[in-house]
Design an enzyme around this catalytic site. Structure first.
Site, PDB file in Angstrom:
ATOM      1  N   HIS A  80       0.812  -1.229   0.000  1.00  0.00           N
ATOM      2  CA  HIS A  80       0.000   0.000   0.000  1.00  0.00           C
ATOM      3  C   HIS A  80       0.837   1.267   0.000  1.00  0.00           C
ATOM      4  O   HIS A  80       0.463   2.267  -0.613  1.00  0.00           O
ATOM      5  CB  HIS A  80      -0.967   0.004   1.190  1.00  0.00           C
ATOM      6  CG  HIS A  80      -1.835  -1.204   1.238  1.00  0.00           C
ATOM      7  ND1 HIS A  80      -1.431  -2.366   1.858  1.00  0.00           N
ATOM      8  CD2 HIS A  80      -3.060  -1.453   0.697  1.00  0.00           C
ATOM      9  CE1 HIS A  80      -2.378  -3.276   1.721  1.00  0.00           C
ATOM     10  NE2 HIS A  80      -3.369  -2.761   1.014  1.00  0.00           N
ATOM     11  N   GLU A 100       2.745  -0.762   7.616  1.00  0.00           N
ATOM     12  CA  GLU A 100       3.806  -0.822   6.600  1.00  0.00           C
ATOM     13  C   GLU A 100       4.944   0.160   6.914  1.00  0.00           C
ATOM     14  O   GLU A 100       6.117  -0.144   6.669  1.00  0.00           O
ATOM     15  CB  GLU A 100       3.195  -0.600   5.196  1.00  0.00           C
ATOM     16  CG  GLU A 100       2.268  -1.774   4.832  1.00  0.00           C
ATOM     17  CD  GLU A 100       1.695  -1.736   3.426  1.00  0.00           C
ATOM     18  OE1 GLU A 100       1.983  -0.787   2.672  1.00  0.00           O
ATOM     19  OE2 GLU A 100       0.946  -2.677   3.083  1.00  0.00           O
ATOM     20  N   ARG A 117     -23.946  13.389  14.239  1.00  0.00           N
ATOM     21  CA  ARG A 117     -24.508  14.332  13.249  1.00  0.00           C
ATOM     22  C   ARG A 117     -25.854  13.817  12.736  1.00  0.00           C
ATOM     23  O   ARG A 117     -25.967  12.644  12.377  1.00  0.00           O
ATOM     24  CB  ARG A 117     -23.554  14.516  12.066  1.00  0.00           C
ATOM     25  CG  ARG A 117     -22.358  15.417  12.371  1.00  0.00           C
ATOM     26  CD  ARG A 117     -21.548  15.682  11.095  1.00  0.00           C
ATOM     27  NE  ARG A 117     -20.598  16.771  11.275  1.00  0.00           N
ATOM     28  CZ  ARG A 117     -19.331  16.594  11.663  1.00  0.00           C
ATOM     29  NH1 ARG A 117     -18.856  15.395  11.900  1.00  0.00           N
ATOM     30  NH2 ARG A 117     -18.542  17.636  11.819  1.00  0.00           N
ATOM     31  N   ARG A 172     -18.637  21.764  17.395  1.00  0.00           N
ATOM     32  CA  ARG A 172     -19.834  20.935  17.446  1.00  0.00           C
ATOM     33  C   ARG A 172     -20.853  21.377  18.485  1.00  0.00           C
ATOM     34  O   ARG A 172     -22.003  20.967  18.442  1.00  0.00           O
ATOM     35  CB  ARG A 172     -19.408  19.475  17.635  1.00  0.00           C
ATOM     36  CG  ARG A 172     -18.643  18.934  16.434  1.00  0.00           C
ATOM     37  CD  ARG A 172     -19.508  18.996  15.184  1.00  0.00           C
ATOM     38  NE  ARG A 172     -20.844  18.507  15.461  1.00  0.00           N
ATOM     39  CZ  ARG A 172     -21.168  17.228  15.626  1.00  0.00           C
ATOM     40  NH1 ARG A 172     -20.256  16.306  15.425  1.00  0.00           N
ATOM     41  NH2 ARG A 172     -22.396  16.866  15.925  1.00  0.00           N
TER      42      ARG A 172
END
Ligand code: R2B
Length: 253
Positions: free
Chosen positions: A6, A81, A169, A224
């Site tokens: 990846h 990785e 949300r 928020r």
């Protein structure tokens, strides 16, 4: 061919003095910004699946700027990785929504530990295993923020798997939160949780289990308590602050 699947680069791409420190951003544009603004001798190691990586030096120290992608499953792959390539310290540079009224857009939050509500973390350690940042990395980030005169907060972050439901949300496609998720912002506010994001908890559990150091600094881009929306007008400035705090922490490590 020693490329990790990846990351899309391998040990042979890192030269004789391979980087031991990696900045990790959710957004590939942020990984590029860090490298482009602060690295000497930048090499683009990979542009693959939106998980782009750069290598360079800061004050002669080799360093990586890599992309985690959004959310803990993607982060877990990239971090696994990076550790295979000898990275010893990972500093997440993220974005985040505040939960406390005194944590404002434009501020930065340095995570001391996470309330880890992340499925990927269960593949790494038991649910109750602590998700804490390396204290020395957190202090380095706090010293850097203080030195730069940033409004910073050090404390607990809620690391969740979803941007909508997991952060309470109701303005998205699903207005019907499960009972357990209704009133989440209020509940976490009372628990003195500072902010929401989607990666740090799993990163911290990986760090303790694999034996590397991890820290996290996030730009506050939404309040928020006030609104579910990201404040786009100040987003770039907030991200610039989080990046400069992360880069400035290197001299304290
Ligand atoms: C913050 O921003 C992303 C979601 O918009 C996610 O990676 C996170 O933690």
């Amino acid at each position: 061919m020693d490329k990790l699947y990846h990351l899309n680069f391998g040990k042979s791409d890192l030269g004789d003095d391979p980087p031991k420190i990696a900045f990790l951003s959710g957004d590939p544009a942020r990984a590029a910004q860090i490298a482009g603004t602060f690295f000497d001798k930048v090499t683009c190691l990979s542009e693959y699946r939106g998980l782009d990586s750069y290598m360079g030096k800061i004050d002669g120290v080799p360093i990586l700027s890599t992309t985690s992608g959004m959310g803990a499953p993607s982060l877990s792959i990239m971090v696994n990785e990076l550790i295979q390539l000898g990275v010893e310290t990972v500093i997440r540079v993220g974005t985040s929504g505040s939960i406390q009224p005194d944590v404002k857009v434009g501020d930065v939050v340095i995570t001391s530990g996470s309330l880890c509500v992340q499925g990927a973390a269960h593949d790494i350690a038991p649910r109750d295993y602590p998700a804490h940042a390396d204290p020395f990395v957190s202090v380095a980030l706090a010293n850097s923020a203080k030195e730069q005169g940033k409004n910073y907060h050090l404390g607990i972050t809620a690391s969740v798997d979803t941007f909508y439901e997991g952060q309470g949300r109701v303005s998205g496609a699903n207005p019907n939160l499960m009972r357990s998720h209704q009133g989440l912002v209020d509940e976490y506010q009372q628990l003195n949780v500072l902010n929401f994001e989607m990666e740090a908890g799993t990163l911290f559990k990986m760090a303790s289990v694999y034996g590397f150091k991890a820290g996290c600094v996030c730009a506050i881009i939404a309040e928020r308590v006030e609104s579910e929306n990201v404040v786009m007008e100040t987003k770039n400035a907030a991200v610039d602050s989080a990046i400069s705090v992360a880069v400035g922490a290197l001299k304290y490590l």
